[in-house]
Design a protein around this motif. Structure first.
Motif, short mmCIF file in Angstrom:
data_model
loop_
_atom_site.label_atom_id
_atom_site.label_comp_id
_atom_site.label_asym_id
_atom_site.label_seq_id
_atom_site.Cartn_x
_atom_site.Cartn_y
_atom_site.Cartn_z
N UNK A 165 7.81 -7.03 -1.25
CA UNK A 165 7.18 -8.23 -0.70
C UNK A 165 8.03 -8.80 0.43
N UNK A 166 7.33 -9.27 1.48
CA UNK A 166 7.94 -9.97 2.60
C UNK A 166 8.86 -9.09 3.46
N UNK A 167 8.75 -7.81 3.31
CA UNK A 167 9.45 -6.94 4.26
C UNK A 167 8.78 -7.04 5.63
N UNK A 168 9.52 -6.78 6.67
CA UNK A 168 8.93 -6.73 8.00
C UNK A 168 8.00 -5.52 8.09
N UNK A 169 6.92 -5.67 8.85
CA UNK A 169 5.83 -4.70 8.80
C UNK A 169 5.72 -3.89 10.10
N UNK A 170 5.44 -2.61 9.91
CA UNK A 170 5.00 -1.74 11.00
C UNK A 170 3.51 -1.52 10.78
N UNK A 171 2.71 -2.04 11.71
CA UNK A 171 1.26 -2.07 11.55
C UNK A 171 0.66 -0.80 12.15
N UNK A 172 -0.09 -0.06 11.34
CA UNK A 172 -0.74 1.17 11.77
C UNK A 172 -2.25 0.94 11.75
N UNK A 173 -2.90 1.07 12.91
CA UNK A 173 -4.30 0.67 13.06
C UNK A 173 -5.23 1.87 13.06
N UNK A 174 -6.14 1.89 12.09
CA UNK A 174 -7.22 2.87 11.97
C UNK A 174 -6.75 4.31 12.17
N UNK A 175 -5.82 4.78 11.36
CA UNK A 175 -5.31 6.14 11.56
C UNK A 175 -6.22 7.23 11.03
N UNK A 176 -6.91 6.98 9.93
CA UNK A 176 -7.78 8.01 9.37
C UNK A 176 -7.04 9.15 8.69
N UNK A 177 -5.79 8.95 8.32
CA UNK A 177 -5.04 10.00 7.65
C UNK A 177 -5.39 10.02 6.16
N UNK A 178 -5.22 11.18 5.54
CA UNK A 178 -5.50 11.29 4.12
C UNK A 178 -4.40 10.67 3.26
N UNK A 179 -3.18 10.70 3.75
CA UNK A 179 -2.08 10.04 3.04
C UNK A 179 -1.03 9.61 4.06
N UNK A 180 -0.08 8.84 3.59
CA UNK A 180 0.92 8.25 4.49
C UNK A 180 2.33 8.58 4.01
N UNK A 181 2.47 9.72 3.40
CA UNK A 181 3.77 10.12 2.86
C UNK A 181 4.80 10.31 3.96
N UNK A 182 4.38 10.77 5.13
CA UNK A 182 5.32 10.96 6.24
C UNK A 182 5.98 9.64 6.59
N UNK A 183 5.16 8.62 6.83
CA UNK A 183 5.68 7.31 7.21
C UNK A 183 6.47 6.67 6.08
N UNK A 184 5.95 6.76 4.87
CA UNK A 184 6.61 6.13 3.72
C UNK A 184 8.00 6.73 3.52
#
Length: 321
Positions: free
Chosen positions: A10-29
C-alpha cells in the motif's frame, strides 16, 4: 470502467501502465520486486486524467494512448518519466513533457529481426500471390495455377526499393540482397544510394521503413502512386499513416499497384471495407514485432530505463528534445 491494479504494498509509488493487453505482468513485477515502486495497470482509459494526476504516480508507460499537451498538463507533478512502449514516439507531445521536467523514453532497438523477417515474409507472400491462391481454393474450390494472372516473374529479375534505412530497413535489405536483382535505398536522414524518384520509377517492390512524422504523413499518396512506373508490390511494416488508404485502394483498383502487403493500416484496427474486399492484398494485425523474445526485451528495457530515471541516472533510450 475497469481498473486493474497490481499492488505490492500500500502507498508505494506507482508506475502506471495503460491498456497493455498482456496476459500477465510477471516481467514487470519481477523487475520491480526489490524496488520502492509498484505496477498499476489501467485496462480502460475512462477517468484517465484522474488516474495520471495521482501524486503517487511517478512514471507512465503508454502503448497506443496519445499524450497531448492537454493530457500532459493533468499529470501529477510527481511524474518524472513517460515511456512509449515501442519504437516510435509520435503519440507523445515531447516538448510539452520537457516543459514539465518529464523525461520521455522509448525502445528503439527491440524486434529489429522480427519486423525485418515479417517484411520478408510479406514480400514472398505478395510476390507469389499466396493469398489469391489460398482464397481461390478454400472459398471457390478452384484449383488453377494461373488464377493469380500472368504477371508473375522470377524474384531475381525484380528491383527492390527500401524507403528508410534505419535498423529495420537495413536489416531487411540485407536479408533480401541474395534474392533480388538490385536494391535501391532511400532515407531522408541517413546516407542512401537512390532518390525517391529512382525508387518510384525503377522498383518492382517497394517497402516502407520510415518513422511516422508530420513530414511523412501520407508519404504514399495519389501523386506518389501515379509516379510508380513498374506497378509495384507495396509493403508496409512501419506505420499505417504513411499510406493514404483511399489512394492505395484506387491504386489497387486501377492496377497501378500490383499488390499490397500490410502489417499496419491507417486508423487500425478499423479497416476500410473496400480494402478488405480487394483480392491483391495481404493483411496482418500489426504483428511484425511479436515474438516471446522481442516482447520480453521490449518490456524489460522499458522498465529498466524508467528505474534509471527514477534513481537519478541517465536513461539509455531518451527521446531528444
Amino acid at each position: 470502467m475497469i481498473f486493474c491494479f497490481i499492488r505490492l504494498k500500500m502507498n508505494k509509488q506507482q508506475i502506471l501502465l495503460i491498456k497493455p493487453g498482456f496476459r500477465d505482468y510477471s516481467i514487470e513485477i519481477n523487475l520491480l520486486s526489490s524496488t520502492n515502486y509498484e505496477l498499476s495497470v489501467i485496462q480502460d482509459e475512462t477517468d484517465l486524467l484522474e488516474k495520471i494526476s495521482n501524486p503517487l504516480v511517478v512514471a507512465i508507460i503508454t502503448i497506443h494512448t496519445p499524450f497531448t499537451q492537454e493530457i500532459i498538463q493533468s499529470i501529477s507533478s510527481s511524474c518524472r518519466v513517460i515511456t512509449r512502449l515501442g519504437v516510435g514516439f509520435d503519440i507523445i507531445d515531447v516538448p510539452a513533457c520537457y516543459k514539465r521536467n518529464i523525461r520521455v523514453c522509448y525502445v528503439p532497438d527491440y524486434g529489429t529481426n522480427e519486423v525485418a523477417d515479417h517484411a520478408v515474409a510479406l514480400l514472398f507472400a505478395a510476390h507469389r500471390r499466396l493469398s489469391i491462391f489460398h482464397r481461390s481454393i478454400v472459398e471457390q474450390n478452384i484449383w488453377d495455377n494461373e488464377i493469380a494472372g500472368q504477371d508473375l516473374h522470377s524474384l531475381n529479375t525484380r528491383n527492390l526499393g527500401v524507403i528508410g534505412m534505419g535498423r529495420i530497413g537495413s536489416c531487411f535489405a540485407n536479408k533480401m540482397r541474395p534474392f533480388v536483382k538490385q536494391i535501391f535505398s532511400y532515407d531522408p536522414i541517413l546516407p542512401s544510394n537512390s532518390s525517391i524518384g529512382e525508387i518510384l520509377e525503377q522498383c518492382h517492390i517497394i517497402s516502407l521503413h520510415i518513422p511516422m512524422s508530420s513530414a511523412n504523413y501520407h508519404f504514399i499518396s495519389t501523386d506518389t502512386i501515379n509516379r510508380m512506373k513498374q506497378k509495384p508490390i507495396l509493403i508496409n511494416v512501419s506505420r499505417g499513416d504513411l499510406i493514404d488508404t483511399q489512394a492505395l485502394i484506387q491504386g489497387l483498383q486501377t492496377d497501378q499497384i500490383s499488390y499490397a502487403a500490410l502489417d499496419v493500416i491507417e486508423n487500425e484496427p478499423k479497416i476500410d471495407s473496400k480494402l478488405v474486399e480487394l483480392d491483391r492484398i495481404q493483411l496482418t494485425p500489426h504483428a511484425a514485432w511479436f515474438t516471446q523474445e522481442s516482447q520480453c526485451a521490449l518490456r524489460t528495457k522499458a522498465i529498466e530505463d524508467i528505474l534509471r530515471v527514477l534513481h537519478g541516472q541517465q536513461p539509455i533510450y531518451p527521446v531528444p528534445i
